[in-house]
Design a protein around this motif. Structure first.
Motif, mmCIF file in Angstrom:
data_model
loop_
_atom_site.group_PDB
_atom_site.id
_atom_site.type_symbol
_atom_site.label_atom_id
_atom_site.label_comp_id
_atom_site.label_asym_id
_atom_site.label_seq_id
_atom_site.Cartn_x
_atom_site.Cartn_y
_atom_site.Cartn_z
ATOM 1 N N ALA A 53 0.838 -1.191 0.000
ATOM 2 C CA ALA A 53 0.000 0.000 0.000
ATOM 3 C C ALA A 53 0.877 1.247 0.000
ATOM 4 C CB ALA A 53 -0.913 -0.004 1.231
ATOM 5 N N GLY A 54 0.511 2.206 -0.807
ATOM 6 C CA GLY A 54 1.268 3.442 -0.890
ATOM 7 C C GLY A 54 2.460 3.388 -1.811
ATOM 8 N N MET A 55 2.775 2.215 -2.357
ATOM 9 C CA MET A 55 3.898 2.083 -3.269
ATOM 10 C C MET A 55 3.537 2.709 -4.612
ATOM 11 S SD MET A 55 6.388 0.390 -1.763
ATOM 12 C CE MET A 55 7.307 -0.487 -3.025
ATOM 13 N N PRO A 56 4.550 3.209 -5.344
ATOM 14 C CA PRO A 56 4.271 3.791 -6.666
ATOM 15 C C PRO A 56 3.655 2.748 -7.592
ATOM 16 C CG PRO A 56 6.513 4.307 -5.932
ATOM 17 C CD PRO A 56 5.959 3.285 -4.978
ATOM 18 N N ALA A 57 2.810 3.206 -8.501
ATOM 19 C CA ALA A 57 2.180 2.297 -9.454
ATOM 20 C C ALA A 57 3.243 1.670 -10.355
ATOM 21 C CB ALA A 57 1.157 3.056 -10.286
ATOM 22 N N ASP A 58 2.994 0.445 -10.758
ATOM 23 C CA ASP A 58 3.894 -0.273 -11.660
ATOM 24 C C ASP A 58 3.672 0.262 -13.073
ATOM 25 O OD1 ASP A 58 5.234 -2.015 -13.284
ATOM 26 O OD2 ASP A 58 4.357 -3.832 -12.450
ATOM 27 N N PRO A 59 4.669 0.914 -13.681
ATOM 28 C CA PRO A 59 4.460 1.504 -15.019
ATOM 29 C C PRO A 59 4.084 0.456 -16.060
ATOM 30 C CG PRO A 59 6.460 2.366 -14.005
ATOM 31 C CD PRO A 59 5.995 1.240 -13.145
ATOM 32 N N ALA A 60 4.705 -0.742 -15.978
ATOM 33 C CA ALA A 60 4.395 -1.789 -16.958
ATOM 34 C C ALA A 60 2.954 -2.251 -16.810
ATOM 35 C CB ALA A 60 5.352 -2.967 -16.790
ATOM 36 N N PHE A 61 2.508 -2.401 -15.568
ATOM 37 C CA PHE A 61 1.129 -2.809 -15.317
ATOM 38 C C PHE A 61 0.159 -1.759 -15.846
ATOM 39 C CE2 PHE A 61 -2.731 -2.767 -12.803
ATOM 40 C CZ PHE A 61 -3.095 -4.103 -12.744
ATOM 41 N N GLU A 62 0.429 -0.495 -15.535
ATOM 42 C CA GLU A 62 -0.480 0.577 -15.944
ATOM 43 C C GLU A 62 -0.525 0.720 -17.462
ATOM 44 O OE1 GLU A 62 -2.560 2.011 -13.986
ATOM 45 O OE2 GLU A 62 -1.750 1.015 -12.211
ATOM 46 N N ALA A 63 0.634 0.533 -18.125
ATOM 47 C CA ALA A 63 0.656 0.628 -19.585
ATOM 48 C C ALA A 63 -0.137 -0.504 -20.216
ATOM 49 C CB ALA A 63 2.099 0.609 -20.087
ATOM 50 N N ALA A 64 0.052 -1.723 -19.690
ATOM 51 C CA ALA A 64 -0.699 -2.853 -20.220
ATOM 52 C C ALA A 64 -2.186 -2.689 -19.963
ATOM 53 C CB ALA A 64 -0.190 -4.150 -19.597
ATOM 54 N N LYS A 65 -2.526 -2.174 -18.795
ATOM 55 C CA LYS A 65 -3.933 -1.961 -18.458
ATOM 56 C C LYS A 65 -4.575 -0.966 -19.420
ATOM 57 C CE LYS A 65 -6.958 -0.411 -14.704
ATOM 58 N NZ LYS A 65 -7.022 0.098 -13.310
ATOM 59 N N ALA A 66 -3.863 0.129 -19.701
ATOM 60 C CA ALA A 66 -4.415 1.149 -20.603
ATOM 61 C C ALA A 66 -4.627 0.578 -22.002
ATOM 62 C CB ALA A 66 -3.476 2.351 -20.655
ATOM 63 N N THR A 67 -3.660 -0.190 -22.479
ATOM 64 C CA THR A 67 -3.792 -0.795 -23.816
ATOM 65 C C THR A 67 -4.933 -1.798 -23.841
ATOM 66 O OG1 THR A 67 -1.413 -0.538 -24.178
ATOM 67 C CG2 THR A 67 -2.576 -2.071 -25.618
ATOM 68 N N PHE A 68 -5.025 -2.621 -22.805
ATOM 69 C CA PHE A 68 -6.059 -3.655 -22.737
ATOM 70 C C PHE A 68 -7.447 -3.024 -22.666
ATOM 71 C CE2 PHE A 68 -8.689 -6.756 -20.455
ATOM 72 C CZ PHE A 68 -8.400 -7.926 -21.138
ATOM 73 N N GLU A 69 -7.608 -2.033 -21.791
ATOM 74 C CA GLU A 69 -8.935 -1.455 -21.585
ATOM 75 C C GLU A 69 -9.387 -0.585 -22.752
ATOM 76 O OE1 GLU A 69 -8.730 0.452 -17.768
ATOM 77 O OE2 GLU A 69 -9.143 -1.439 -16.706
ATOM 78 N N ALA A 70 -8.472 -0.227 -23.648
ATOM 79 C CA ALA A 70 -8.856 0.529 -24.842
ATOM 80 C C ALA A 70 -9.524 -0.348 -25.889
ATOM 81 C CB ALA A 70 -7.628 1.202 -25.449
ATOM 82 N N LEU A 71 -9.408 -1.672 -25.719
ATOM 83 C CA LEU A 71 -10.008 -2.603 -26.667
ATOM 84 C C LEU A 71 -11.489 -2.791 -26.361
ATOM 85 C CD1 LEU A 71 -7.212 -5.335 -26.608
ATOM 86 C CD2 LEU A 71 -7.618 -3.664 -28.418
ATOM 87 N N PRO A 72 -12.297 -3.153 -27.355
ATOM 88 C CA PRO A 72 -13.708 -3.476 -27.089
ATOM 89 C C PRO A 72 -13.820 -4.655 -26.127
ATOM 90 C CG PRO A 72 -13.303 -3.203 -29.450
ATOM 91 C CD PRO A 72 -11.955 -3.218 -28.794
ATOM 92 N N GLU A 73 -14.921 -4.712 -25.401
ATOM 93 C CA GLU A 73 -15.097 -5.762 -24.405
ATOM 94 C C GLU A 73 -14.976 -7.154 -25.020
ATOM 95 O OE1 GLU A 73 -18.325 -7.304 -21.038
ATOM 96 O OE2 GLU A 73 -18.893 -5.786 -22.511
#
Length: 471
Positions: A53-73
């Protein structure tokens, strides 16, 4: 499930469940239904803060999440299902992005030689690999008439079907794997009584996980030789569920099928609902549309217009080879075990890039072979110039690639009388014609590697794969 569990066919007497964290995670997630926006297994942590808790966000995780969530369901769910079939994802197919999806994408990427599964080209390769594995299993999702639930059944393995008074039983030919659905009318059984039977102490059986929710129960157990997964859900129509049991020796292949079955299970589908299967690889163009299938002799790869590369062993017992309904003519062969066919009706050519680096035992390979149900993608392991893979008869000449889609070799020959387990040939060691011999052989016939080679994962090769049959 008390005496209930020991009644359903031969397998449950000796079935149990893997006690590893991934399996327990799967049991928890699938019992809870949807995992929500992220594929985490349980409710939010309550109490002291988690260590991270309180640790900086994982850049690789956040980048993959953004790419994944940009796709249609639909695309997001298709990716997760493909990762189930490649053996990398063991959570609910929800279309949400969480740590399990992130780890699954990383695991697949590592085996694919760094190919990015969320890029358009890499995604095609991932979906092709997943669909090929699903097609190879003959995984059919449909409403079970016996129970009324939607269930997915790997029909290649579970070929024996028996109608029960309140469900259906599917078994392998040797009885070592069993899937059974059950339905109870309102008042006939309750989740409490079923949970009590499933968790009751029995000799030589250890309950490894149990979960009781108001609307569902999940119990996993193990014995000395087997595994089992039991799931029930309650609704206005009563109680419906399924039981999956299998020999522990078959776990490397069957574990993935259990995850797929659990993800496909819908206990109380809407009356108008129809299961929607994700797109599978189309049957190879050479399969006849009507009439009996001719004997499968082997596989071939279209490497130039009207030119099909295969293993010379395919033609040893096949004097009249055909590709589809059209005859093929041998143009030449060589001592390395290769042959080239003249096949005017063959599909468009694909020449995969050749693997330059030596193949080591740590390298994961994929063998592609045609089957009556489409293209089979069999994971393989390199051993001293050979490949160990679960290829079925008719796979001589099958191309073998690394995870990034580079050609490693061609299956030189296939055993005349292979050993079978549950009607399927398990992984076996098969000889390969190395890629350097393939390059030299094709060059001798005027077929050279193109300057711009196609590179996008094993799925790129699928359209050029053909079945060679004898008539």
């Amino acid at each position: 499930m008390g005496s209930d569990v020991t009644r359903w066919g031969r397998v449950p007497e000796s079935t149990g469940v893997h006690r590893g964290p991934a399996w327990l995670l799967l049991a928890m997630v699938l019992a809870c239904g949807s995992a929500g926006a992220q594929d985490r297994p349980g409710p939010p942590r309550v109490g002291p803060k988690a260590p991270n808790a309180g640790m900086p966000a994982d850049p690789a995780f956040e980048a993959a999440k953004a790419t994944f969530e940009a796709l249609p369901e639909a695309d997001r769910k298709a990716i997760q299902e493909a990762l189930v079939w490649t053996g990398d994802f063991n959570a609910v197919i929800s279309g949400g992005f969480g740590r399990r999806t992130f780890e699954a994408l990383n695991a697949y990427r590592a085996r694919a030689g760094g190919a990015e599964p969320l890029d358009p080209r890499g995604r095609v390769a991932l979906l092709a690999a997943g669909a090929a594995a699903r097609t190879a299993a003959r995984f059919r999702v449909a409403v079970d008439p016996g129970s009324g639930a939607v269930i997915g059944v790997p029909e290649r393995l579970l070929a024996k079907r028996t109608t029960l008074p309140s469900g259906t039983r599917w078994q392998s030919q040797d009885g070592r794997v069993t899937l059974e659905t059950r339905a109870y009318a309102p008042g006939a059984e309750t989740l409490d009584t079923l949970f009590g039977k499933a968790t009751a102490p029995l000799p030589n059986r250890k309950v490894t996980y149990k979960l009781r929710r108001p609307d569902a129960v999940v119990v996993t157990a193990e014995t000395g030789t087997g595994r089992s997964y039991v799931r029930y859900a309650a609704g206005p129509q009563g109680v419906r569920g399924f039981l999956f049991g299998y020999d522990q020796a078959l776990a490397p292949e069957v574990d993935r099928l259990v995850i797929a079955v659990a993800n496909a299970f819908v206990p109380f589908p809407e009356p108008s609902a129809r299961p929607k299967n994700t797109a599978a690889i189309r049957p190879t163009p050479d399969r006849p549309e009507t009439g009996p299938d001719p004997a499968a002799a082997g596989a071939g790869l279209t490497v130039a217009p009207g030119r099909v590369l295969t293993a010379s062993a395919v033609l040893d017992e096949c004097p009249a080879p055909h590709i589809g309904s059209a005859p093929a003519r041998k143009l030449g062969d060589d001592p390395s075990g290769l042959a080239l066919l003249d096949a005017p009706g063959a599909p468009g050519p694909v020449r995969p890039a050749s693997r330059v680096e030596p193949v080591g035992a740590e390298d994961n390979l994929i063998a592609l072979a045609p089957s009556p149900d489409g293209v089979v993608a069999a994971p393989g392991t390199a051993v001293a110039g050979d490949v160990i893979a679960a290829l079925q008869p008719g796979s001589a000449g099958a191309p073998v690639l690394d995870r990034s889609g580079h050609l490693v070799g061609l299956v030189a020959r296939y055993p005349a009388a292979p050993r079978r387990v549950a009607g399927i040939v398990p992984p076996a060691r098969l000889p390969l014609v190395p890629v350097r011999a393939i390059t030299a052989f094709l060059a001798a016939h005027g077929i050279t590697e193109p300057q711009a080679q196609r590179d996008g994962g094993p799925g790129v090769v699928v359209p050029a794969l053909v079945a060679i049959t004898c008539r």
